[in-house]
Scaffold this motif. Sequence first.
Motif, PDB file in Angstrom:
ATOM      1  N   SER A   1      23.187 -16.725 -60.603  1.00 58.00           N
ATOM      2  CA  SER A   1      24.302 -16.823 -59.659  1.00 58.00           C
ATOM      3  C   SER A   1      23.891 -16.333 -58.277  1.00 58.00           C
ATOM      4  O   SER A   1      24.307 -16.861 -57.250  1.00 58.00           O
ATOM      5  N   THR A   2      23.034 -15.285 -58.289  1.00 60.32           N
ATOM      6  CA  THR A   2      22.558 -14.748 -57.004  1.00 60.32           C
ATOM      7  C   THR A   2      21.694 -15.770 -56.286  1.00 60.32           C
ATOM      8  O   THR A   2      21.794 -15.962 -55.074  1.00 60.32           O
ATOM      9  N   VAL A   3      20.823 -16.449 -57.060  1.00 58.98           N
ATOM     10  CA  VAL A   3      19.952 -17.467 -56.465  1.00 58.98           C
ATOM     11  C   VAL A   3      20.788 -18.596 -55.860  1.00 58.98           C
ATOM     12  O   VAL A   3      20.539 -19.077 -54.765  1.00 58.98           O
ATOM     13  N   VAL A   4      21.818 -19.028 -56.598  1.00 65.74           N
ATOM     14  CA  VAL A   4      22.687 -20.096 -56.101  1.00 65.74           C
ATOM     15  C   VAL A   4      23.394 -19.680 -54.829  1.00 65.74           C
ATOM     16  O   VAL A   4      23.444 -20.408 -53.839  1.00 65.74           O
ATOM     17  N   LEU A   5      23.933 -18.475 -54.794  1.00 67.59           N
ATOM     18  CA  LEU A   5      24.656 -17.990 -53.611  1.00 67.59           C
ATOM     19  C   LEU A   5      23.753 -17.861 -52.406  1.00 67.59           C
ATOM     20  O   LEU A   5      24.136 -18.145 -51.274  1.00 67.59           O
ATOM     21  N   LEU A   6      22.522 -17.411 -52.631  1.00 69.42           N
ATOM     22  CA  LEU A   6      21.588 -17.249 -51.515  1.00 69.42           C
ATOM     23  C   LEU A   6      21.267 -18.593 -50.865  1.00 69.42           C
ATOM     24  O   LEU A   6      20.876 -18.652 -49.700  1.00 69.42           O
ATOM     25  N   GLY A   7      21.462 -19.673 -51.586  1.00 65.83           N
ATOM     26  CA  GLY A   7      21.177 -20.989 -51.014  1.00 65.83           C
ATOM     27  C   GLY A   7      22.228 -21.438 -50.021  1.00 65.83           C
ATOM     28  O   GLY A   7      21.977 -22.295 -49.188  1.00 65.83           O
ATOM     29  N   SER A   8      23.440 -20.881 -50.101  1.00 59.67           N
ATOM     30  CA  SER A   8      24.516 -21.352 -49.216  1.00 59.67           C
ATOM     31  C   SER A   8      25.148 -20.255 -48.385  1.00 59.67           C
ATOM     32  O   SER A   8      25.873 -20.543 -47.456  1.00 59.67           O
TER      33      SER A   8
ATOM     34  N   SER B   1      32.452 -31.714 -39.046  1.00 58.13           N
ATOM     35  CA  SER B   1      31.838 -31.639 -37.717  1.00 58.13           C
ATOM     36  C   SER B   1      30.453 -31.010 -37.792  1.00 58.13           C
ATOM     37  O   SER B   1      30.075 -30.413 -38.810  1.00 58.13           O
ATOM     38  N   THR B   2      29.707 -31.134 -36.721  1.00 56.64           N
ATOM     39  CA  THR B   2      28.363 -30.557 -36.670  1.00 56.64           C
ATOM     40  C   THR B   2      28.402 -29.050 -36.890  1.00 56.64           C
ATOM     41  O   THR B   2      27.634 -28.499 -37.691  1.00 56.64           O
ATOM     42  N   MET B   3      29.299 -28.361 -36.180  1.00 50.79           N
ATOM     43  CA  MET B   3      29.349 -26.908 -36.289  1.00 50.79           C
ATOM     44  C   MET B   3      29.945 -26.468 -37.634  1.00 50.79           C
ATOM     45  O   MET B   3      29.601 -25.398 -38.149  1.00 50.79           O
ATOM     46  N   TRP B   4      30.800 -27.250 -38.213  1.00 49.87           N
ATOM     47  CA  TRP B   4      31.319 -26.949 -39.550  1.00 49.87           C
ATOM     48  C   TRP B   4      30.190 -27.057 -40.570  1.00 49.87           C
ATOM     49  O   TRP B   4      30.045 -26.199 -41.450  1.00 49.87           O
ATOM     50  N   SER B   5      29.375 -28.105 -40.436  1.00 45.53           N
ATOM     51  CA  SER B   5      28.242 -28.278 -41.345  1.00 45.53           C
ATOM     52  C   SER B   5      27.267 -27.116 -41.226  1.00 45.53           C
ATOM     53  O   SER B   5      26.709 -26.630 -42.222  1.00 45.53           O
ATOM     54  N   TYR B   6      27.089 -26.630 -39.999  1.00 48.27           N
ATOM     55  CA  TYR B   6      26.205 -25.484 -39.796  1.00 48.27           C
ATOM     56  C   TYR B   6      26.787 -24.225 -40.443  1.00 48.27           C
ATOM     57  O   TYR B   6      26.091 -23.475 -41.151  1.00 48.27           O
ATOM     58  N   LYS B   7      28.076 -24.021 -40.208  1.00 45.53           N
ATOM     59  CA  LYS B   7      28.723 -22.826 -40.750  1.00 45.53           C
ATOM     60  C   LYS B   7      28.697 -22.825 -42.278  1.00 45.53           C
ATOM     61  O   LYS B   7      28.542 -21.769 -42.910  1.00 45.53           O
ATOM     62  N   GLN B   8      28.797 -24.013 -42.876  1.00 46.01           N
ATOM     63  CA  GLN B   8      28.778 -24.106 -44.335  1.00 46.01           C
ATOM     64  C   GLN B   8      27.374 -23.986 -44.908  1.00 46.01           C
ATOM     65  O   GLN B   8      27.194 -23.891 -46.120  1.00 46.01           O
ATOM     66  N   GLY B   9      26.376 -23.993 -44.050  1.00 45.61           N
ATOM     67  CA  GLY B   9      24.995 -23.866 -44.499  1.00 45.61           C
ATOM     68  C   GLY B   9      24.324 -25.187 -44.792  1.00 45.61           C
ATOM     69  O   GLY B   9      23.213 -25.222 -45.337  1.00 45.61           O
ATOM     70  N   TYR B  10      24.978 -26.289 -44.401  1.00 51.50           N
ATOM     71  CA  TYR B  10      24.401 -27.601 -44.638  1.00 51.50           C
ATOM     72  C   TYR B  10      23.380 -27.984 -43.574  1.00 51.50           C
ATOM     73  O   TYR B  10      22.606 -28.921 -43.756  1.00 51.50           O
ATOM     74  N   LEU B  11      23.424 -27.270 -42.447  1.00 46.37           N
ATOM     75  CA  LEU B  11      22.457 -27.509 -41.374  1.00 46.37           C
ATOM     76  C   LEU B  11      21.775 -26.205 -41.004  1.00 46.37           C
ATOM     77  O   LEU B  11      22.436 -25.154 -40.902  1.00 46.37           O
ATOM     78  N   LYS B  12      20.459 -26.243 -40.829  1.00 43.20           N
ATOM     79  CA  LYS B  12      19.744 -25.081 -40.331  1.00 43.20           C
ATOM     80  C   LYS B  12      20.047 -24.902 -38.844  1.00 43.20           C
ATOM     81  O   LYS B  12      20.472 -25.837 -38.168  1.00 43.20           O
TER      82      LYS B  12
END
Length: 422
Positions: free
Chosen positions: A18-25, A212-223
């Motif tokens: 679970s920790t590994v999964v959380l660290l990804g996002s 949006s671009t900034m939403w995707s960033y905030k969600q961790g989908y964009l570096k």
Amino acid sequence: MNLLRKIRIHAVVAVILSTVVLLGSVVLPSERAYADAFIDEVDGAYQKLLDQYTKQYEEDKVEISEEYSWLHAILTGEQEHMARIVDADLAYLTELFDNDYNQLVKRYGSSREYRDKLATYKRQINPDYSTGALWKYKITINRDYSTSTHWKFDNEINPGYSTSTMWKYKNTTNPDYSTSTMWKYKNAVNPNYSTSLMWKLKNESNAHYSTSTMWSYKQGYLKLADARKKIDAILTNGSKDLQETRDQAVTSITKTRQDTVEQLFDLRDKTASAFLATRKDTLASILSIREQHFGSGLEVKPITISFDPIKVLINLKLMSFEQPPVIINGNTLVPMRAIFETLGASIEWDPEQFAVTATKGNQTIYLKIGEKKAQLNGKTIELGVPAQIVNANTMVPVRFISESLGGEVLWDNMTRTVVISR
């Protein structure tokens, strides 16, 4: 391995997974602060863009509205100028011919031979007799007579007359007229107008706007690097698109104004020419009848209708001068007394010094004819061109005079008009 130990091992493995999964996002606290700083940075960049183009729009709106008001004031002022000339002329002709008719009646009224001749002449000089010569002139210059020459010009310069040239120009510049050029420009910079350029930029910069671009960033989908590159491109291209939209709108409105000026100034000149041509035909008809029936013509004063090549608007009122303004070395000079008095200044003329003193409130101007220096409250001011005499009229540089008396001076090159507001 007993059952209790197996349960413990599975529990540890579950926690690790679970920790590994959380660290990804989810970023760590230090990284979260950095991410928030970037979001704030983008918010600031968007807000700066919004402020820039909102300010530009408001400035353009004021300027475009002023230019519309100037043209409307010029055209209505020149219409009144024409109307004063021809209305006074009609009154003059009516009185002239009435007096002439009365003299002819005294001379020939007792003769049966002249009864029909006098009646024919009377009909032709009667401005209220339908189809008479003077009646034709009267209806041509009557702005209230449907289909008359003056009526047509009056309607074309009337912004309230549907489909008129001035109505079309007014609507083009009206930000509240749906589909107009100014309406489209206003909506393009409006962040609350759905699908507008500014609305899209606002949403792309909004970390709470889904997808949006900034939403995707905030969600961790964009570096961070990818998000920065993408949002920079969006804001940069958005700024270019907004500027292009603005430039296209201003260019389009300027073109509409230019077309309106050309069309209505041409119509104004044709209207004046039609007045004079109808007058000429009217007089030719009346005087021909008079000469045919009574053996001689009648002397009639000529009239002219002209428009100042350089105009002056003061508080949206078109000024009329015996001596029109002139441009000398790039400076516009206007008749001294008319400008001073319109701006509320009192004038004193010194014939010995060939100088004038103008006073308004606590402002005092002193200038001498032929000198390139003037005094404003005792302080020496250099003039671009000296005050001078033109056709026996004292002409003064309008910008220095107006600004010294508290007025703002602008130049409208399209209509060649000095615009003074106070």
